[in-house]
Design a protein around this motif. Structure first.
Motif, PDB file in Angstrom:
ATOM      1  N   TYR A  29      19.796  14.275  10.171  1.00  0.00           N
ATOM      2  CA  TYR A  29      20.917  13.281   9.521  1.00  0.00           C
ATOM      3  C   TYR A  29      22.048  13.063  10.609  1.00  0.00           C
ATOM      4  CZ  TYR A  29      23.272  10.320   6.121  1.00  0.00           C
ATOM      5  OH  TYR A  29      23.950   9.361   5.491  1.00  0.00           O
ATOM      6  N   VAL A  30      22.917  14.446  10.795  1.00  0.00           N
ATOM      7  CA  VAL A  30      23.846  14.378  11.418  1.00  0.00           C
ATOM      8  C   VAL A  30      23.682  13.885  12.862  1.00  0.00           C
ATOM      9  CG1 VAL A  30      25.782  15.894  12.604  1.00  0.00           C
ATOM     10  CG2 VAL A  30      24.990  16.210  10.212  1.00  0.00           C
ATOM     11  N   ALA A  31      22.301  14.387  13.475  1.00  0.00           N
ATOM     12  CA  ALA A  31      22.085  13.734  14.771  1.00  0.00           C
ATOM     13  C   ALA A  31      21.913  12.302  15.015  1.00  0.00           C
ATOM     14  CB  ALA A  31      20.794  14.588  15.231  1.00  0.00           C
ATOM     15  N   GLU A  32      21.289  11.945  13.888  1.00  0.00           N
ATOM     16  CA  GLU A  32      21.032  10.237  13.906  1.00  0.00           C
ATOM     17  C   GLU A  32      22.686   9.709  13.971  1.00  0.00           C
ATOM     18  OE1 GLU A  32      18.579   8.193  11.613  1.00  0.00           O
ATOM     19  OE2 GLU A  32      16.954   9.828  11.637  1.00  0.00           O
ATOM     20  N   ALA A  33      23.331  10.275  13.124  1.00  0.00           N
ATOM     21  CA  ALA A  33      24.618   9.718  12.927  1.00  0.00           C
ATOM     22  C   ALA A  33      25.531   9.851  14.438  1.00  0.00           C
ATOM     23  CB  ALA A  33      25.487  10.395  11.834  1.00  0.00           C
ATOM     24  N   VAL A  34      25.332  10.807  14.987  1.00  0.00           N
ATOM     25  CA  VAL A  34      26.008  11.097  16.439  1.00  0.00           C
ATOM     26  C   VAL A  34      25.519  10.191  17.176  1.00  0.00           C
ATOM     27  CG1 VAL A  34      26.304  12.671  18.149  1.00  0.00           C
ATOM     28  CG2 VAL A  34      26.842  13.423  15.707  1.00  0.00           C
ATOM     29  N   ALA A  35      24.100   9.987  17.354  1.00  0.00           N
ATOM     30  CA  ALA A  35      23.393   9.075  18.298  1.00  0.00           C
ATOM     31  C   ALA A  35      23.890   7.404  18.038  1.00  0.00           C
ATOM     32  CB  ALA A  35      21.809   9.137  18.192  1.00  0.00           C
ATOM     33  N   ARG A  36      24.088   7.280  16.604  1.00  0.00           N
ATOM     34  CA  ARG A  36      24.427   5.893  16.408  1.00  0.00           C
ATOM     35  C   ARG A  36      26.168   5.634  16.964  1.00  0.00           C
ATOM     36  NH1 ARG A  36      22.647   5.793  11.799  1.00  0.00           N
ATOM     37  NH2 ARG A  36      24.352   6.736  10.667  1.00  0.00           N
ATOM     38  N   GLN A  37      26.781   6.780  16.803  1.00  0.00           N
ATOM     39  CA  GLN A  37      28.087   6.648  16.943  1.00  0.00           C
ATOM     40  C   GLN A  37      28.422   6.410  18.569  1.00  0.00           C
ATOM     41  OE1 GLN A  37      30.781   5.844  15.362  1.00  0.00           O
ATOM     42  NE2 GLN A  37      32.015   6.055  17.067  1.00  0.00           N
ATOM     43  N   LEU A  38      27.470   7.263  19.483  1.00  0.00           N
ATOM     44  CA  LEU A  38      27.581   7.369  21.061  1.00  0.00           C
ATOM     45  C   LEU A  38      26.999   6.073  21.300  1.00  0.00           C
ATOM     46  CD1 LEU A  38      26.045  10.767  21.727  1.00  0.00           C
ATOM     47  CD2 LEU A  38      28.019  10.137  22.103  1.00  0.00           C
ATOM     48  N   ARG A  39      25.959   5.368  20.670  1.00  0.00           N
ATOM     49  CA  ARG A  39      25.614   3.969  21.111  1.00  0.00           C
ATOM     50  C   ARG A  39      26.795   3.077  20.760  1.00  0.00           C
ATOM     51  NH1 ARG A  39      20.807   5.511  18.610  1.00  0.00           N
ATOM     52  NH2 ARG A  39      21.612   4.375  16.793  1.00  0.00           N
ATOM     53  N   HIS A  40      27.344   3.092  19.911  1.00  0.00           N
ATOM     54  CA  HIS A  40      28.432   2.227  19.599  1.00  0.00           C
ATOM     55  C   HIS A  40      29.567   2.278  20.595  1.00  0.00           C
ATOM     56  CE1 HIS A  40      31.070  -0.059  16.854  1.00  0.00           C
ATOM     57  NE2 HIS A  40      32.266   0.703  17.215  1.00  0.00           N
ATOM     58  N   GLN A  41      29.997   3.430  21.017  1.00  0.00           N
ATOM     59  CA  GLN A  41      31.008   3.746  21.800  1.00  0.00           C
ATOM     60  C   GLN A  41      30.690   3.250  23.293  1.00  0.00           C
ATOM     61  OE1 GLN A  41      34.160   5.399  21.114  1.00  0.00           O
ATOM     62  NE2 GLN A  41      34.608   4.669  23.131  1.00  0.00           N
ATOM     63  N   LEU A  42      29.323   3.607  23.731  1.00  0.00           N
ATOM     64  CA  LEU A  42      29.032   2.951  25.125  1.00  0.00           C
ATOM     65  C   LEU A  42      28.892   1.690  25.031  1.00  0.00           C
ATOM     66  CD1 LEU A  42      26.198   5.752  25.640  1.00  0.00           C
ATOM     67  CD2 LEU A  42      28.656   5.448  26.681  1.00  0.00           C
ATOM     68  N   LEU A  43      28.544   0.922  23.903  1.00  0.00           N
ATOM     69  CA  LEU A  43      28.388  -0.408  23.963  1.00  0.00           C
ATOM     70  C   LEU A  43      29.700  -1.020  24.070  1.00  0.00           C
ATOM     71  CD1 LEU A  43      26.932  -3.245  23.660  1.00  0.00           C
ATOM     72  CD2 LEU A  43      26.863  -2.825  21.246  1.00  0.00           C
ATOM     73  N   GLY A  44      30.751  -0.420  23.490  1.00  0.00           N
ATOM     74  CA  GLY A  44      32.058  -0.859  23.499  1.00  0.00           C
ATOM     75  C   GLY A  44      32.713  -0.851  24.711  1.00  0.00           C
ATOM     76  N   ASP A  45      32.538   0.391  25.424  1.00  0.00           N
ATOM     77  CA  ASP A  45      32.830   0.454  26.954  1.00  0.00           C
ATOM     78  C   ASP A  45      32.387  -0.630  27.691  1.00  0.00           C
ATOM     79  OD1 ASP A  45      34.188   2.778  25.571  1.00  0.00           O
ATOM     80  OD2 ASP A  45      32.813   4.182  26.651  1.00  0.00           O
ATOM     81  N   ASP A  46      31.019  -0.882  27.511  1.00  0.00           N
ATOM     82  CA  ASP A  46      30.519  -1.873  28.529  1.00  0.00           C
ATOM     83  C   ASP A  46      30.730  -3.096  28.118  1.00  0.00           C
ATOM     84  OD1 ASP A  46      28.629  -0.077  29.514  1.00  0.00           O
ATOM     85  OD2 ASP A  46      27.044  -0.529  28.263  1.00  0.00           O
ATOM     86  N   LEU A  47      31.071  -3.626  27.196  1.00  0.00           N
ATOM     87  CA  LEU A  47      31.785  -4.898  26.842  1.00  0.00           C
ATOM     88  C   LEU A  47      33.123  -4.996  27.097  1.00  0.00           C
ATOM     89  CD1 LEU A  47      30.444  -5.435  23.184  1.00  0.00           C
ATOM     90  CD2 LEU A  47      29.745  -6.592  25.164  1.00  0.00           C
ATOM     91  N   ARG A  48      34.098  -3.712  27.254  1.00  0.00           N
ATOM     92  CA  ARG A  48      35.352  -4.053  27.746  1.00  0.00           C
ATOM     93  C   ARG A  48      35.413  -3.987  29.362  1.00  0.00           C
ATOM     94  NH1 ARG A  48      36.258  -1.164  23.315  1.00  0.00           N
ATOM     95  NH2 ARG A  48      35.465   1.125  24.056  1.00  0.00           N
ATOM     96  N   ARG A  49      34.581  -3.179  29.791  1.00  0.00           N
ATOM     97  CA  ARG A  49      34.289  -3.352  31.421  1.00  0.00           C
ATOM     98  C   ARG A  49      33.851  -4.703  31.728  1.00  0.00           C
ATOM     99  NH1 ARG A  49      32.522   1.368  31.963  1.00  0.00           N
ATOM    100  NH2 ARG A  49      30.488   1.043  31.163  1.00  0.00           N
ATOM    101  N   HIS A  50      32.905  -5.362  31.031  1.00  0.00           N
ATOM    102  CA  HIS A  50      32.613  -6.710  31.452  1.00  0.00           C
ATOM    103  C   HIS A  50      33.764  -7.484  31.389  1.00  0.00           C
ATOM    104  CE1 HIS A  50      29.844 -10.003  31.614  1.00  0.00           C
ATOM    105  NE2 HIS A  50      30.785 -10.721  30.469  1.00  0.00           N
ATOM    106  N   GLN A  51      34.490  -7.313  30.279  1.00  0.00           N
ATOM    107  CA  GLN A  51      35.571  -8.355  30.266  1.00  0.00           C
ATOM    108  C   GLN A  51      36.693  -8.071  31.312  1.00  0.00           C
ATOM    109  OE1 GLN A  51      36.528 -10.260  26.176  1.00  0.00           O
ATOM    110  NE2 GLN A  51      35.826  -8.133  25.643  1.00  0.00           N
TER     111      GLN A  51
END
Length: 82
Positions: A29-51
């Motif tokens: 359960y914790v591993a899935e939550a961490v994976a979800r948070q990592l994806r969220h963080q990486l996507l946010g970083d990609d969107l900021r970099r794009h902008q």
């Protein structure tokens, strides 16, 4: 199956009690939550970099993204969590 590493994580007692109500596999359960948070963080970083490189998203681009994500172009249906 991917390799794993055993670590110790300290959580508030109340959270552990709630986790155990939800699952027998707290580690999974914790591993899935961490994976979800990592994806969220990486996507946010990609969107900021794009902008940073391409400029701010246009209203049309945002509407298209909302339609793809939520199946709607109505901005009132969803609030931005910034």
């Amino acid at each position: 199956m991917s390799a794993t590493t055993r670590i110790t994580v300290t959580l508030p007692t109340e959270q552990v009690a709630e986790l155990r109500k939800l699952t027998d596999n707290v580690s999974g359960y914790v591993a899935e939550a961490v994976a979800r948070q990592l994806r969220h963080q990486l996507l946010g970083d990609d969107l900021r970099r794009h902008q940073d490189e391409q400029g701010a998203f246009t209203d049309e681009e945002l509407a298209e993204a909302r339609a793809k994500i939520f199946g709607t172009t109505d901005r009132a249906d969803h609030t931005d969590a910034a």
